[in-house]
Design a protein around this motif. Structure first.
Motif, PDB file in Angstrom:
ATOM      1  N   GLY A   1     -12.834   3.844 -34.537  1.00 34.72           N
ATOM      2  CA  GLY A   1     -13.458   3.026 -35.566  1.00 34.72           C
ATOM      3  C   GLY A   1     -12.518   2.569 -36.660  1.00 34.72           C
ATOM      4  O   GLY A   1     -12.962   2.069 -37.701  1.00 34.72           O
ATOM      5  N   GLU A   2     -11.207   2.700 -36.434  1.00 35.31           N
ATOM      6  CA  GLU A   2     -10.220   2.280 -37.423  1.00 35.31           C
ATOM      7  C   GLU A   2      -9.616   0.931 -37.018  1.00 35.31           C
ATOM      8  O   GLU A   2      -9.353   0.683 -35.849  1.00 35.31           O
ATOM      9  CB  GLU A   2      -9.110   3.328 -37.548  1.00 35.31           C
ATOM     10  N   PHE A   3      -9.379   0.085 -38.016  1.00 33.50           N
ATOM     11  CA  PHE A   3      -8.750  -1.193 -37.755  1.00 33.50           C
ATOM     12  C   PHE A   3      -7.234  -1.045 -37.775  1.00 33.50           C
ATOM     13  O   PHE A   3      -6.660  -0.428 -38.672  1.00 33.50           O
ATOM     14  CB  PHE A   3      -9.181  -2.246 -38.789  1.00 33.50           C
ATOM     15  N   LEU A   4      -6.589  -1.631 -36.766  1.00 29.75           N
ATOM     16  CA  LEU A   4      -5.141  -1.595 -36.633  1.00 29.75           C
ATOM     17  C   LEU A   4      -4.601  -3.017 -36.625  1.00 29.75           C
ATOM     18  O   LEU A   4      -5.156  -3.896 -35.962  1.00 29.75           O
ATOM     19  CB  LEU A   4      -4.737  -0.882 -35.339  1.00 29.75           C
ATOM     20  N   ALA A   5      -3.529  -3.250 -37.365  1.00 35.00           N
ATOM     21  CA  ALA A   5      -2.926  -4.579 -37.438  1.00 35.00           C
ATOM     22  C   ALA A   5      -2.247  -4.923 -36.115  1.00 35.00           C
ATOM     23  O   ALA A   5      -1.538  -4.099 -35.533  1.00 35.00           O
ATOM     24  CB  ALA A   5      -1.914  -4.641 -38.577  1.00 35.00           C
ATOM     25  N   VAL A   6      -2.476  -6.142 -35.644  1.00 37.71           N
ATOM     26  CA  VAL A   6      -1.809  -6.661 -34.450  1.00 37.71           C
ATOM     27  C   VAL A   6      -0.850  -7.745 -34.928  1.00 37.71           C
ATOM     28  O   VAL A   6      -1.246  -8.870 -35.206  1.00 37.71           O
ATOM     29  CB  VAL A   6      -2.824  -7.231 -33.445  1.00 37.71           C
ATOM     30  N   ASP A   7       0.404  -7.382 -35.060  1.00 35.61           N
ATOM     31  CA  ASP A   7       1.398  -8.293 -35.632  1.00 35.61           C
ATOM     32  C   ASP A   7       1.758  -9.412 -34.664  1.00 35.61           C
ATOM     33  O   ASP A   7       1.652  -9.256 -33.442  1.00 35.61           O
ATOM     34  CB  ASP A   7       2.659  -7.521 -36.019  1.00 35.61           C
ATOM     35  N   PRO A   8       2.216 -10.552 -35.185  1.00 38.64           N
ATOM     36  CA  PRO A   8       2.623 -11.660 -34.320  1.00 38.64           C
ATOM     37  C   PRO A   8       3.735 -11.240 -33.363  1.00 38.64           C
ATOM     38  O   PRO A   8       4.618 -10.463 -33.721  1.00 38.64           O
ATOM     39  CB  PRO A   8       3.134 -12.719 -35.314  1.00 38.64           C
ATOM     40  N   TRP A   9       3.667 -11.766 -32.154  1.00 36.15           N
ATOM     41  CA  TRP A   9       4.688 -11.509 -31.138  1.00 36.15           C
ATOM     42  C   TRP A   9       4.960 -12.841 -30.438  1.00 36.15           C
ATOM     43  O   TRP A   9       4.277 -13.195 -29.483  1.00 36.15           O
ATOM     44  CB  TRP A   9       4.218 -10.456 -30.152  1.00 36.15           C
ATOM     45  N   PRO A  10       5.906 -13.620 -30.938  1.00 37.85           N
ATOM     46  CA  PRO A  10       6.165 -14.955 -30.376  1.00 37.85           C
ATOM     47  C   PRO A  10       6.394 -14.908 -28.866  1.00 37.85           C
ATOM     48  O   PRO A  10       7.068 -14.012 -28.347  1.00 37.85           O
ATOM     49  CB  PRO A  10       7.434 -15.401 -31.111  1.00 37.85           C
ATOM     50  N   GLY A  11       5.797 -15.865 -28.178  1.00 40.82           N
ATOM     51  CA  GLY A  11       5.972 -15.982 -26.742  1.00 40.82           C
ATOM     52  C   GLY A  11       4.956 -15.227 -25.917  1.00 40.82           C
ATOM     53  O   GLY A  11       4.812 -15.473 -24.722  1.00 40.82           O
ATOM     54  N   SER A  12       4.235 -14.299 -26.546  1.00 40.51           N
ATOM     55  CA  SER A  12       3.218 -13.538 -25.813  1.00 40.51           C
ATOM     56  C   SER A  12       1.844 -14.172 -26.054  1.00 40.51           C
ATOM     57  O   SER A  12       1.679 -15.060 -26.891  1.00 40.51           O
ATOM     58  CB  SER A  12       3.210 -12.083 -26.270  1.00 40.51           C
ATOM     59  N   LEU A  13       0.848 -13.706 -25.307  1.00 38.45           N
ATOM     60  CA  LEU A  13      -0.540 -14.091 -25.515  1.00 38.45           C
ATOM     61  C   LEU A  13      -1.367 -12.817 -25.643  1.00 38.45           C
ATOM     62  O   LEU A  13      -1.108 -11.833 -24.941  1.00 38.45           O
ATOM     63  CB  LEU A  13      -1.060 -14.932 -24.350  1.00 38.45           C
ATOM     64  N   LEU A  14      -2.331 -12.831 -26.536  1.00 40.48           N
ATOM     65  CA  LEU A  14      -3.216 -11.680 -26.725  1.00 40.48           C
ATOM     66  C   LEU A  14      -4.541 -11.970 -26.036  1.00 40.48           C
ATOM     67  O   LEU A  14      -5.133 -13.028 -26.246  1.00 40.48           O
ATOM     68  CB  LEU A  14      -3.447 -11.420 -28.210  1.00 40.48           C
ATOM     69  N   LEU A  15      -5.003 -11.048 -25.214  1.00 38.33           N
ATOM     70  CA  LEU A  15      -6.272 -11.195 -24.510  1.00 38.33           C
ATOM     71  C   LEU A  15      -7.241 -10.125 -24.970  1.00 38.33           C
ATOM     72  O   LEU A  15      -6.854  -8.973 -25.162  1.00 38.33           O
ATOM     73  CB  LEU A  15      -6.075 -11.096 -22.993  1.00 38.33           C
TER      74      LEU A  15
END
Length: 311
Positions: free
Chosen positions: A203-217
């Motif tokens: 139940g904790e929020f975690l930051a998903v930092d930018p990663w150029p060139g990748s895609l988040l699904l």
């Protein structure tokens, strides 16, 4: 230009490398869907030039005058232009209901006065993302032992997002906590401006930092219902971290068109009773809109009469 090559680095969420995808990776993919409901993909084959040109095109379209952006009307509720609102005052978006439809793509470009070059970029990007969505869908099905073409013909919605972050908005929410209503989301995030956060199983929020060139699904409510509760519909939000314009491109594989969302019989047995009654995606979307239950709670309204263990 050749295939994008991105090396595996540390990441909060699981990372799937499509360049060397083999039998063992199906287990890794299934575990990511069960434990997180989201994962990054690298070496996905989409040209870095195309991704960069699409981002530039998106910025231009979002900078159109309001009277032009308002031409982007809904095909279904929430699929067209979304202006800043009381709930999400820093956010606006343009949308397209089905990027797999040449007619819908042409109409979208007409509405926004896209130039011939912009049309070409949008069409190429839509084709690449749709192909990728079908490929990931086949892999997800195979990861749990099912037929690989189950998602063929499902509409794939397209949305380009803009967050107008200012010094006064730092620390506030760009978009409220929510799950996606559909099956699978493919996100080309802003390569420079962070703010996306996902909720883990504690139940904790975690930051998903930018990663150029990748895609988040990430997986949505339809994925949880279709998988009979095996897959997690990840809660996420966008927080303002800095005074900057943040732009992202999201493509949503929604649900079956003209049919009901229902867990395949292979996923239902005595140990795994059916958790949700069959429902159409459109009916479910209307439930979410009418009840304002945007963070997965609406699934309770289509739950079968069995005990539901949330993921």
């Amino acid at each position: 230009m050749g295939e994008l090559q991105v090396e595996i680095n540390t990441s909060i969420v699981p990372v799937i490398d499509l360049r060397y995808f083999g039998d063992s990776d199906y287990d890794k993919l299934r575990e990511a869907c069960e434990e997180w409901g989201c994962f990054r993909i690298v070496n996905h084959g989409m040209s870095p030039n195309l991704m960069a040109e699409m981002k530039e095109t998106v910025r231009c379209l979002l900078d159109r005058p309001m009277e032009i952006k308002r031409r982007n009307v809904d095909a279904i509720a929430g699929s067209g232009y979304m202006a800043p609102s009381a709930i999400n005052p820093l956010y606006e978006a343009l949308g397209l209901y089905d990027l797999g439809s040449p007619e819908a793509l042409s109409s979208f470009c007409d509405q926004l006065d896209a130039s011939p070059h912009q049309r070409e970029i949008i069409e190429k990007y839509a084709g690449a993302v749709h192909e990728l969505a079908m490929d990931i869908g086949r892999k997800l099905a195979k990861s749990i032992g099912l037929d690989s073409d189950l998602f063929k013909g499902w509409p794939c919605q397209f949305r380009i997002n803009k967050y107008n972050f200012t010094p006064k908005s730092i620390g506030s929410s760009g978009v409220q906590i929510h799950t996606d209503s559909g099956f699978l989301t493919i996100l080309q995030d802003d390569e420079n401006v962070g703010g996306l956060e996902v909720m883990d199983k504690n139940g904790e929020f975690l930051a998903v930092d930018p990663w150029p060139g990748s895609l988040l699904l990430n997986l949505g409510d339809v994925a949880k219902a279709w998988s009979n509760g095996r897959f997690c519909n990840v809660k996420h939000r966008v927080q303002c971290k800095e005074a900057s314009i943040r732009v992202s491109i999201a493509s949503f594989l929604l649900g079956p068109k003209g049919e009901e969302v229902e867990a395949p019989s292979e996923l239902v047995d005595d140990e795994h009773p059916r958790l949700y009654v069959p429902f159409s995606y459109e009916d479910y979307r209307k439930i979410r809109l009418s009840t304002k239950l945007q963070a997965g709670e609406a699934l309770e309204l289509v739950r079968a009469r069995v005990s539901l263990n949330s993921c």
